[in-house]
Design an enzyme around this catalytic site. Structure first.
Site, PDB file in Angstrom:
ATOM      1  N   TYR A  60      47.683 -26.478  22.690  1.00 29.51           N
ATOM      2  CA  TYR A  60      46.629 -26.736  23.667  1.00 29.51           C
ATOM      3  C   TYR A  60      46.832 -25.828  24.878  1.00 29.51           C
ATOM      4  CZ  TYR A  60      45.562 -31.033  21.042  1.00 29.51           C
ATOM      5  OH  TYR A  60      45.226 -31.948  20.063  1.00 29.51           O
ATOM      6  N   SER A  61      45.897 -24.903  25.050  1.00 33.66           N
ATOM      7  CA  SER A  61      45.990 -23.915  26.130  1.00 33.66           C
ATOM      8  C   SER A  61      47.348 -23.206  26.109  1.00 33.66           C
ATOM      9  CB  SER A  61      45.737 -24.554  27.501  1.00 33.66           C
ATOM     10  OG  SER A  61      44.427 -25.068  27.588  1.00 33.66           O
TER      11      SER A  61
END
Length: 352
Positions: A56-57
């Site tokens: 995630y990111s």
């Protein structure tokens, strides 16, 4: 007061809602301090599970979660993260191999600012890695004290059974959980995964109760095209004028009308529905703002009657899914032509 639920047969008690951290970081809300405030707000409201992933990111989500739990709250949180997604440019920095799992867990521990992860999950299946090797590596991490439990995410029913069988046959620890997409519009896991989870005592984290925004209340028949950051990420999937989305739009509109008739918001109806299944341990919510969090929390007050559940079944039949992609991942056998075609098949061959 939040009434806790059993997380499979682990003995762990979890809140009905899990705070999903996918929207924290560059992919969603890039303001770290705002992310920390939202996490603290969720914990203050009684949520005791936080779920994130290294992909995630590109690790930024884990860093924000680590900051939020650095104020002495870590021991009160059942902290879950995932491995599998690619980090950086190295092709070996992804997947479910023993080599990558051992490296990935160290990165997650560092970013989360903790000495252990409560639930470490294989984010997706990896057909290139022997499942037994994956289970063996995760078993070793439990013995090393770096993780407490491990599970899977978006794994097909057959692989869930394989995991239980392999663990027993090889003397390994068995997966304790499965993470699935589950909503009013994505009900395919009612066919096999949820019954299997109940049979084997797996904890189930259900994500996407709003069906990636389709149940936000913005998608209505005859309405304008909603603007969404998801629309830019996945063009076409949210186009309400596309013929492939016509049935989903009709269902979303009918569910919105049912919610209105019942004195509920569509978000309340959607989250309450996902919470209602006896095989679901906790429903993952993914707020990007404090206002989003407050809206989700209101669903905890909702109890759906048999009449409402029956009407939902009439709109979207049990076990139904509108698009294969809505299941969270397309099985390799469907996505990869080489897995369903004999070697040597010619594009110019003739039928005999």
């Amino acid at each position: 007061m939040v009434h806790l639920r059993e997380f499979g047969r682990t003995g762990v008690k979890v809140s009905p809602l899990t705070l999903g951290a996918m929207n924290f970081g560059a992919r969603g809300n890039p303001d770290h301090e705002d992310g920390v405030r939202i996490i603290h707000g969720a914990l203050d409201a009684g949520i005791n599970v936080v779920d994130t992933a290294d992909a995630y990111s590109q690790g930024e989500s884990e860093e924000i979660v680590g900051k939020a739990l650095s104020d002495g709250r870590r021991d009160d949180v059942f902290l879950a993260t995932k491995f599998h997604g690619r980090l950086g440019d190295d092709p070996n920095h992804q997947g479910n191999s023993r080599r990558w799992i051992f490296k990935a867990v160290e990165g997650s521990l560092r970013r989360l600012n903790t000495d252990h992860i409560d639930l470490y999950q294989a984010h997706r299946p990896d057909p290139s890695a022997d499942f037994e090797e994956t289970l063996g590596a995760l078993t070793d991490l439990v013995h090393q004290g770096k993780i407490r439990y491990f599970g899977t995410s978006v794994h097909p029913a057959g692989q869930l059974v394989q995991g239980q069988w392999t663990a027993e046959r090889r003397g390994l620890l068995r997966p304790s959980s499965e993470q699935i997409p589950y909503s009013l519009l994505v009900r395919s896991n009612e066919r096999d995964v949820l019954p299997l989870a109940q049979k084997y005592g797996l904890g189930v984290l259900a994500y996407g109760p709003l069906a990636a925004g389709w149940l936000s209340g913005k998608y209505r028949a005859g309405g304008a095209q909603p603007k969404s950051f998801r629309e830019d990420l996945i063009p076409g999937r949210y186009d309400i004028s596309a013929p492939r989305n016509a049935d989903k739009l009709t269902a979303a509109d009918a569910l919105a009308r049912l919610a209105e008739e019942s004195g509920l918001s569509l978000i309340q109806l959607a989250v309450a529905f996902s919470l209602n299944h006896p095989g679901v341990s906790s429903v993952i919510i993914g707020p990007r703002t404090a206002e989003h969090l407050d809206t989700y929390l209101k669903a905890l007050e909702v109890r759906l009657s048999t009449d409402i559940l029956d009407r939902i079944d009439e709109i979207v039949p049990p076990g139904h899914v509108f698009h294969q992609r809505d299941n969270g991942a397309v099985p390799p056998a469907v996505a990869d032509p080489s897995l369903r075609r004999r070697a040597g098949t010619s594009r110019e061959g003739r039928a005999s």
